[in-house]
Enzyme design. Structure first.
Site, mmCIF file in Angstrom:
data_model
loop_
_atom_site.group_PDB
_atom_site.id
_atom_site.type_symbol
_atom_site.label_atom_id
_atom_site.label_comp_id
_atom_site.label_asym_id
_atom_site.label_seq_id
_atom_site.Cartn_x
_atom_site.Cartn_y
_atom_site.Cartn_z
ATOM 1 C CB CYS A 272 -0.919 -0.007 1.216
ATOM 2 S SG CYS A 272 -1.922 1.487 1.386
ATOM 3 C CB CYS B 193 -0.519 2.400 4.032
ATOM 4 S SG CYS B 193 -2.136 1.849 3.469
ATOM 5 C CG ASP B 194 3.160 1.211 4.512
ATOM 6 O OD1 ASP B 194 2.717 1.701 5.566
ATOM 7 O OD2 ASP B 194 2.923 0.041 4.163
#
Length: 315
Positions: free
Chosen positions: A134, A137-138
């Site tokens: 993701c 997300c990261d």
């Protein structure tokens, strides 16, 4: 006596939320069950540029939040629960979670798909420790670091461009010599000075003791093995996987008809081989898996569920 719903929807991604909205708006007693975050895969998307009518700068999480609000506004019930078993063959369907059992006249399957794993040594052990699926997300965690992106489709190139906003350098590793992505995305990535391409190659092993420190790459044409390590000063590199998805059909194997790669087979009304059981979104066999097709599937499934109930159940 167990409560009888008109429709139970399994999954609260765009397809499930669209189905919930349409079903509840039709005054059907509607329950949406989701085991993870509401919104499904869209919550990992940083930009939704190809969804008709989306406002500028809309993100996946914001769009999912709005879909959920609309679903709730029409009276659909939503719960977070893990479905353990589904009994779909009888006229009254039964859904069993870890804590309760629910009955319904119809069911819409919208469990979606999950990221496909490479299955190489180190991947599982280092997931969340440098290995990610993701970008939204990261990506920020890899600011000014080097990142390797594996994949050759639209998602891989889109997310590589997004990751390049943070990373010092992004290398897209693809197992073939040409990309499957849209030409516009290939052109956009090619013009990005932070992005490089590595063709005919893949990961043989992901290295690291606690955190990702390197990756062993293999050229599939020449057989050459190459070890790449994070700079000593960095001590960490990012590995992002965008190599496709697996349909979440484990619970229905043996009852609902699936194609040879595990996706649910439906007709154009989203009807499966079981009466009163419909499927929508990424879990369904279809030529295009996008938010716009998922919400269309959900709307069709809900409308057809309403017609099925009218034809098969007395008031």
């Amino acid at each position: 006596m167990e409560e009888l719903y008109d429709v139970i929807i399994i999954g609260a991604g765009p397809a499930g939320l669209s189905a919930g909205l349409y079903a509840a708006r039709a005054k059907l007693k509607t329950l949406v069950i989701e085991r993870d975050a509401v919104g499904g895969q869209i919550t990992g998307t940083s930009e939704v540029a190809n969804y008709p009518g989306a406002v500028p700068e809309v993100t996946g999480p914001l769009l999912a939040k709005r879909m959920a609000e609309q679903c709730d506004a029409f009276g659909a019930e939503r719960i977070k629960a893990n479905v353990k078993q589904m009994f779909l063959e009888d006229k009254e369907k039964r859904i069993e979670t870890e804590d309760a059992t629910y009955k319904a006249k119809s069911v819409i399957l919208a469990m979606g798909a999950s990221p496909r794993k490479l299955g190489v040594p180190g991947e599982k052990e280092l997931t969340g420790k440098g290995v990610s699926y993701c970008a939204t997300c990261d990506a920020e965690f890899f600011t000014d670091l080097e990142v390797y992106v594996f994949g050759g489709g639209d998602t891989a190139l889109e997310e590589a461009v997004f990751i390049s906003k943070f990373a010092r350098k992004v290398t897209i590793v693809h197992r073939r010599d040409t990309f499957r992505a849209a030409k516009s995305l290939i052109e956009k990535a090619s013009k990005n000075p932070k992005i490089e391409f590595l063709y005919d190659s893949g990961a043989k092993e992901i290295l690291g003791d606690g955190m990702v420190s390197g990756v062993i790459l293999q050229n599939y044409k020449t057989g050459e093995i190459k070890e790449v390590y994070a700079d000593e000063a960095d001590g960490l590199m990012g590995i992002f996987m965008f190599v496709g998805y697996l349909p979440q059909t484990e619970l229905i194997k043996g009852s609902v008809s699936l194609n040879d790669v595990g996706y649910i087979v439906t007709d154009d009304k989203m009807q499966t081989n079981l009466n009163g059981v419909f499927a929508a979104g990424d879990i369904r066999e279809k030529p295009l898996r996008q938010v716009v097709t998922a919400v269309s599937d959900g709307a069709i499934a809900a409308v057809q569920a309403e017609k099925y109930i009218e034809a098969n159940f007395e008031d």
